[in-house]
Enzyme design. Sequence first.
Site, PDB file in Angstrom:
ATOM      1  N   ASN A   9       1.018  -1.268  -0.122  1.00 59.79           N
ATOM      2  CA  ASN A   9      -0.106  -0.058   0.125  1.00 59.79           C
ATOM      3  C   ASN A   9       0.784   1.199  -0.110  1.00 59.79           C
ATOM      4  O   ASN A   9       1.616   1.622   1.157  1.00 59.79           O
ATOM      5  CB  ASN A   9      -0.845  -0.239   1.239  1.00 59.79           C
ATOM      6  CG  ASN A   9      -1.688   1.050   1.303  1.00 59.79           C
ATOM      7  OD1 ASN A   9      -1.783   2.013   0.582  1.00 59.79           O
ATOM      8  ND2 ASN A   9      -2.578   1.167   2.224  1.00 59.79           N
ATOM      9  N   ARG A  95      -2.752  -2.056  -3.220  1.00 57.37           N
ATOM     10  CA  ARG A  95      -3.947  -1.402  -3.109  1.00 57.37           C
ATOM     11  C   ARG A  95      -3.771  -0.316  -4.224  1.00 57.37           C
ATOM     12  O   ARG A  95      -2.768   0.542  -4.166  1.00 57.37           O
ATOM     13  CB  ARG A  95      -3.755  -0.568  -1.773  1.00 57.37           C
ATOM     14  CG  ARG A  95      -5.110   0.366  -1.534  1.00 57.37           C
ATOM     15  CD  ARG A  95      -5.032   0.932  -0.174  1.00 57.37           C
ATOM     16  NE  ARG A  95      -6.376   1.544   0.134  1.00 57.37           N
ATOM     17  CZ  ARG A  95      -6.592   2.189   1.290  1.00 57.37           C
ATOM     18  NH1 ARG A  95      -5.756   2.260   2.089  1.00 57.37           N
ATOM     19  NH2 ARG A  95      -7.682   2.645   1.213  1.00 57.37           N
ATOM     20  N   HIS A 183     -12.664   3.917  -0.254  1.00 53.06           N
ATOM     21  CA  HIS A 183     -12.695   2.641   1.099  1.00 53.06           C
ATOM     22  C   HIS A 183     -13.412   1.317   0.441  1.00 53.06           C
ATOM     23  O   HIS A 183     -13.572   0.827   1.515  1.00 53.06           O
ATOM     24  CB  HIS A 183     -13.397   3.402   2.173  1.00 53.06           C
ATOM     25  CG  HIS A 183     -12.494   4.482   2.965  1.00 53.06           C
ATOM     26  ND1 HIS A 183     -13.054   5.605   3.192  1.00 53.06           N
ATOM     27  CD2 HIS A 183     -11.179   4.740   3.117  1.00 53.06           C
ATOM     28  CE1 HIS A 183     -12.305   6.489   3.958  1.00 53.06           C
ATOM     29  NE2 HIS A 183     -11.069   5.766   3.786  1.00 53.06           N
ATOM     30  N   ARG A 243      -9.074  16.445   6.561  1.00 55.25           N
ATOM     31  CA  ARG A 243      -9.683  16.912   5.446  1.00 55.25           C
ATOM     32  C   ARG A 243     -11.166  17.472   5.602  1.00 55.25           C
ATOM     33  O   ARG A 243     -11.709  16.931   6.797  1.00 55.25           O
ATOM     34  CB  ARG A 243      -9.793  15.662   4.566  1.00 55.25           C
ATOM     35  CG  ARG A 243      -8.583  15.165   3.900  1.00 55.25           C
ATOM     36  CD  ARG A 243      -8.606  13.771   3.252  1.00 55.25           C
ATOM     37  NE  ARG A 243      -8.103  12.793   3.605  1.00 55.25           N
ATOM     38  CZ  ARG A 243      -8.308  11.565   3.395  1.00 55.25           C
ATOM     39  NH1 ARG A 243      -9.205  11.257   2.495  1.00 55.25           N
ATOM     40  NH2 ARG A 243      -7.763  10.388   3.936  1.00 55.25           N
TER      41      ARG A 243
END
Length: 410
Positions: A9, A95, A183, A243
């Site tokens: 990842n 990923r 996600h 965020r």
Amino acid sequence: MSDAIIVLNAGSFSLKFSIYGVANRELNLVARGQIEGLGTSPHFKAKDQQGRSLAHASLGGSMPGFGHPEAFAHLSVWARQQFGGKFSPVAVGHRMVHGGTEFTSPTLIDAEVLSRLERLIPLVPLHQPHNLAAVKGVIQLRPDLIQVACFDTAFHRTKPKVADRFGLPDEMFGQGVRRWGFHGLSYEFIAGQLRRIAPDISAGRVIVAHLGSGASLCAMKDGQSVDTTMGFSALDGLPMGTRCGNLDPGVILFLLRQGWNVDRIEDLLYKKSGLLGISGMSNDVRVLLASDRPAAAEAIEFFVHRIVREIGSLTAALGGLDALVFTAGIGENSPVIRQRVCKGLAWLGVHIDPDANGHGSTRISPAGQSPSVWVIPTDEEAVIASHTLAVVRALKGGPQEETRLCRLTD
Ligand code: ADP
């Protein structure tokens, strides 16, 4: 010697990894860790399945040329020294943040796929280049390894078009300006776990709250995504650690007219907003909950308020709610946030048992209560490892039975 699957990842400054041994029909986690500080002062950490440290070392002082390929090379040497006699890697699962409309399932990476993935970079300029740098690093060092891309957007491609659109001219939809959702690997894992733990519930209307440093909600019917809070980018929907979450686009126009440039706005929205921006002190829910500063309380209040509002909105999209699932760092570990969110949903019939919530039981609502409420730890790496092994088996013409994922402990 057993086969092993490596899961990567890749982020902007880090390469996270997991190594799984393959035995019969089981994938067993043997190590997990990361190399942080890429491009500056790289640092290597690894733990075994029980969370015991296997490695913790600085890889040198200032090393601007140490990127993803160098990080994978270091990982390979370390893994050979650590597990050389026991495991031999056969494949790497990555990923990959964006699969666009083309990639809706795990995909074997070849030169053609790599160039199609590169064409998606404009949609996610902050993430996809790093994911692809890791792929290229593996090609440089171990061209013999099978590589598989698993996409965060793929799970949401079952959403109806009405949930995929913005209220913009139709031609922009075709250009990729749409609500992709993210996600997805986490939601796929939770859908699978729910099917196993509570098959009757998983066939119904479920909202999964992935509350980590990134946060989103997914509305599922029969285990498939029908709507989600993240949109074109990972900025939309819920406020997160740093965020902003949902924002009136008029704010961006205002800032542009005030003379802000793209980089400054990007920095504001990704790194200086959310819990950190409102509290002025931290992006970590634990720190904010422990603080007696009013700004910390306001940040938590806003976070909970937005989650409750968005769950109301997704309940409408689902036409009702049978179950709510909490997952990821905050969802799995914070009874206070779960309790406050559920309190805000009491109008919907959501009630939890305080003891079960305090202990982090799998089901935290009283027996017979509907909607039921669950806490299910997520494991995106396990999903990637499982898909990667399936691709390896398909290539080798081996049996296609489902792989059993051993429960992983951090
Ligand atoms: P990611 O994978 O997106 O980096 P995680 O799912 O690991 O994020 O979640 C990380 C976040 O979880 C941290 O920012 C931290 O605020 C939060 N977290 C972890 N443990 C707890 C806890 N006990 N209580 C509240 N929040 C927690």
